[in-house]
Design an enzyme around this catalytic site. Structure first.
Site, PDB file in Angstrom:
ATOM      1  N   CYS B 250       0.949  -1.207   0.050  1.00  0.00           N
ATOM      2  CA  CYS B 250       0.087   0.086   0.128  1.00  0.00           C
ATOM      3  C   CYS B 250       0.914   1.371   0.134  1.00  0.00           C
ATOM      4  CB  CYS B 250      -0.869   0.118   1.202  1.00  0.00           C
ATOM      5  SG  CYS B 250      -0.201  -0.123   2.605  1.00  0.00           S
ATOM      6  N   ARG B 255      -2.176  -0.845   5.619  1.00  0.00           N
ATOM      7  CA  ARG B 255      -3.553  -1.316   4.966  1.00  0.00           C
ATOM      8  C   ARG B 255      -3.037  -2.648   4.236  1.00  0.00           C
ATOM      9  NH1 ARG B 255      -4.771   3.739   0.822  1.00  0.00           N
ATOM     10  NH2 ARG B 255      -2.610   4.008   1.381  1.00  0.00           N
TER      11      ARG B 255
END
Lengths: 156, 292
Positions: B250, B255
C-alpha cells in the site's frame, strides 16, 4: 526535561509549551488528552453550516477550522481580536488535542500577535517522541491556515 | 488455550478460523473473569484513542512507539519486542487479541509484526473498536498494570512474510496486490486522500499489480466479508492463485497488512508477503519501473 525555546511565542502558548516540556513523555499524552477534552463546542452558526469552515487536509482525521476577526474590538486591524473555532470528531482525540492547544494558546489574541506566531511553533510542545513527527504536521497545517485566514480577514 | 471456544460459527469457513474472535466471545470471556489469561491489545492510528476509553483490561500497543525502530525505517529487534510483550504480561504462548480503529488496519499491522517474531497465538477482534462501541459494550479508562511475563528474545524472521524492494524487483511478473485507493493506483493522487504528508515523487503502481482496495474485504461494520464473498473478489474476479507466491503493498504497509491477513488467514494463501516499504519507498526510489 527538555529545553524548549519559548521567547518568541505568545505568552499563553509559551506557557503550554513549558507545561509539556516539564512532563515525562507518557504524561504529555495525558495533557494532550486534556486539551482534546477541553476543546469548546462549535457555536450554532458553524455547527449548522460546516461548509463555512475550512478543512485542514494535513490532518489524518477530518478537522475543520474558521477564524473570526472582531472588527469592533480595535480601530486598527492589527489590534483586533481573533476568535478561533475548530471541529474534529471525538474518535480523533490527537487531532482534537492539537486544536485544543492552538485554541487555548491563540484564541482572542490580536491579528498582529497571531501573524507573528512562528511557523515551527507546533514543534515546541515536546510531542515528537510521544505522537511521532508525522502526526505533528497536522498541527503545522492548522497553524498555517489560522494565519492565512487571519491575514485575509483582517484586510481593510 | 482457548481454541475450541473461539470457533464462532461464522468463522468456521475461513482457512484459519482461530485467527479471529468475535466481540460476543471476547465480552463473554471478560465477564467470566478471563479464565484463559488472554491479553487484549489495542493498536490504533490515533495515539490517544486508547486513553479516551478502551475494552476493560486492554493495553495499548502503539505502532510508532512500540513496534518501529526509532532511528532506522525498520521494526524493532528481538530484545525490544520481548520487552514490549513482557511489559504487557504476554508470554510466548499467551493468547493475544488485537483490535483497533480504522477497521483494524493497525491491529492487523501489529499482528503481522508479531508474526515476524513467530508469535503464533495472535488473533483479531472481528469488527475492531468500532463494532465493540456500536454494540454498546463496556469501555474504561482504567489502565491495567499486569505482572511482567517472561518473553524470550527471538530473532525476527522477515523472509517468509515480508518483502523488501529487491524482493519485489525479483518478483515482477508474479502476482502483486495494490490495496490503495483507485486514485493512488492510477497515479492521479500522489498520496492517500487526507494523508498528504506521506506522498511520493512518482504516482502509479508497481507493474502488473492488481488493484484491490483493502476495504473491499470489509463489511460496513468493519467485520470481514464471508469466505465466499472474499473468494469472489480475490480468486474469481482477480484470478489470484492461493498456491502462487503473492506480494501485497500500500503506502506504508498498514493497509496491506489487512489484506495480508485476509489472503493468509481467511483464504489460506500459502505464501503472501507484505511489502512494507510500499509506495513511500517505491514511488520515491530511483529507476524502479512504474506503471500508470
Amino acid at each position: 526535561m527538555t529545553a524548549v525555546e519559548t521567547a518568541d511565542l505568545p505568552e499563553a502558548l509559551a506557557e503550554i509549551a513549558r507545561d509539556f516540556a516539564e512532563l515525562p513523555v507518557p504524561e504529555r499524552l495525558q495533557l494532550l488528552l486534556e486539551f482534546s477534552e477541553e476543546l469548546p463546542e462549535l457555536p450554532e452558526r458553524y455547527a449548522a453550516a460546516p461548509e463555512r469552515m475550512e478543512q485542514v487536509h494535513e490532518c489524518q482525521s477530518p478537522l475543520f477550522l474558521v477564524v473570526e476577526v472582531d472588527e469592533d474590538s480595535a480601530p486598527e486591524p492589527g489590534g483586533r481580536r481573533v476568535s478561533l473555532y475548530f471541529s474534529a470528531p471525538p474518535e480523533a482525540p490527537t487531532t482534537r488535542g492539537f486544536a485544543g492547544i492552538l485554541h487555548e494558546g491563540l484564541n482572542r489574541l490580536t491579528v498582529d500577535e497571531i501573524l507573528a506566531v512562528p511557523e515551527d511553533a507546533p514543534y515546541r510542545f515536546s510531542l515528537a517522541d510521544a505522537v511521532s513527527p508525522l502526526r505533528l504536521r497536522g498541527m503545522v497545517g492548522m497553524l498555517s491556515r489560522i494565519k492565512r485566514q487571519t491575514a485575509l480577514k483582517s484586510r481593510v | 488455550m482457548a481454541d475450541s471456544q473461539t470457533q464462532d460459527a461464522r468463522f468456521a469457513e475461513y482457512a484459519h478460523p482461530d485467527r479471529l474472535v468475535s466481540t460476543e466471545w471476547l465480552a463473554t470471556q471478560l465477564e467470566a473473569g478471563n479464565p484463559d489469561g488472554i491479553v487484549v491489545l489495542e493498536s490504533d492510528e490515533d495515539v490517544l484513542l486508547y486513553d479516551t476509553g478502551h475494552i476493560p483490561g486492554a493495553l495499548k500497543l502503539d505502532w510508532h512507539q512500540d513496534l518501529n525502530d526509532p532511528l532506522m525505517r525498520d521494526y524493532v529487534g528481538g530484545e525490544q519486542f520481548a520487552r514490549v510483550m513482557s511489559e504487557r504480561g504476554v508470554g510466548r504462548d499467551t493468547t493475544v487479541v488485537l483490535y483497533g480503529d480504522k477497521s483494524n488496519w493497525w491491529a492487523a499491522y501489529a499482528l503481522w509484526v508479531m508474526s515476524l517474531f513467530g508469535h503464533e497465538n495472535a488473533r483479531l477482534l472481528d469488527g475492531g473498536r468500532a463494532k465493540w462501541i456500536a454494540e454498546g459494550r463496556e469501555l474504561t479508562k482504567d489502565v491495567p498494570s499486569p505482572a511482567p511475563a517472561e518473553y524470550p528474545v527471538v530473532d525476527r524472521d522477515d523472509a517468509p512474510i515480508r518483502a523488501f524492494k529487491d524482493d519485489v524487483l525479483n518478483h515482477l511478473g508474479g502476482p502483486l496486490v495494490d490495496v490503495r485507493s483507485p486514485g493512488e493506483f492510477s497515479g492521479e493522487l500522489l498520496h492517500m486522500p487526507d494523508y498528504p504528508q506521506e506522498g511520493a515523487m512518482r504516482g502509479g503502481h508497481i507493474p502488473g499489480a492488481k488493484s484491490v482496495p483493502w476495504a473491499r474485504a470489509a463489511n460496513e461494520d468493519g467485520t470481514f466479508k464471508s469466505r465466499a464473498d472474499l473468494e469472489a473478489i480475490y480468486l474469481q474476479e482477480q484470478g489470484l492463485d492461493p498456491a502462487a507466491p503473492t506480494v501485497a503493498y500500500c503506502r506504508i504497509g498498514e493497509r496491506s497488512s489487512h489484506t495480508w491477513f485476509v489472503l493468509t488467514h481467511l483464504l489460506g494463501f500459502q505464501n503472501v508477503r507484505n511489502y512494507d516499504g510500499s509506495w513511500t519507498e517505491w514511488g520515491n526510489a530511483v529507476r524502479v519501473p512504474v506503471e500508470r
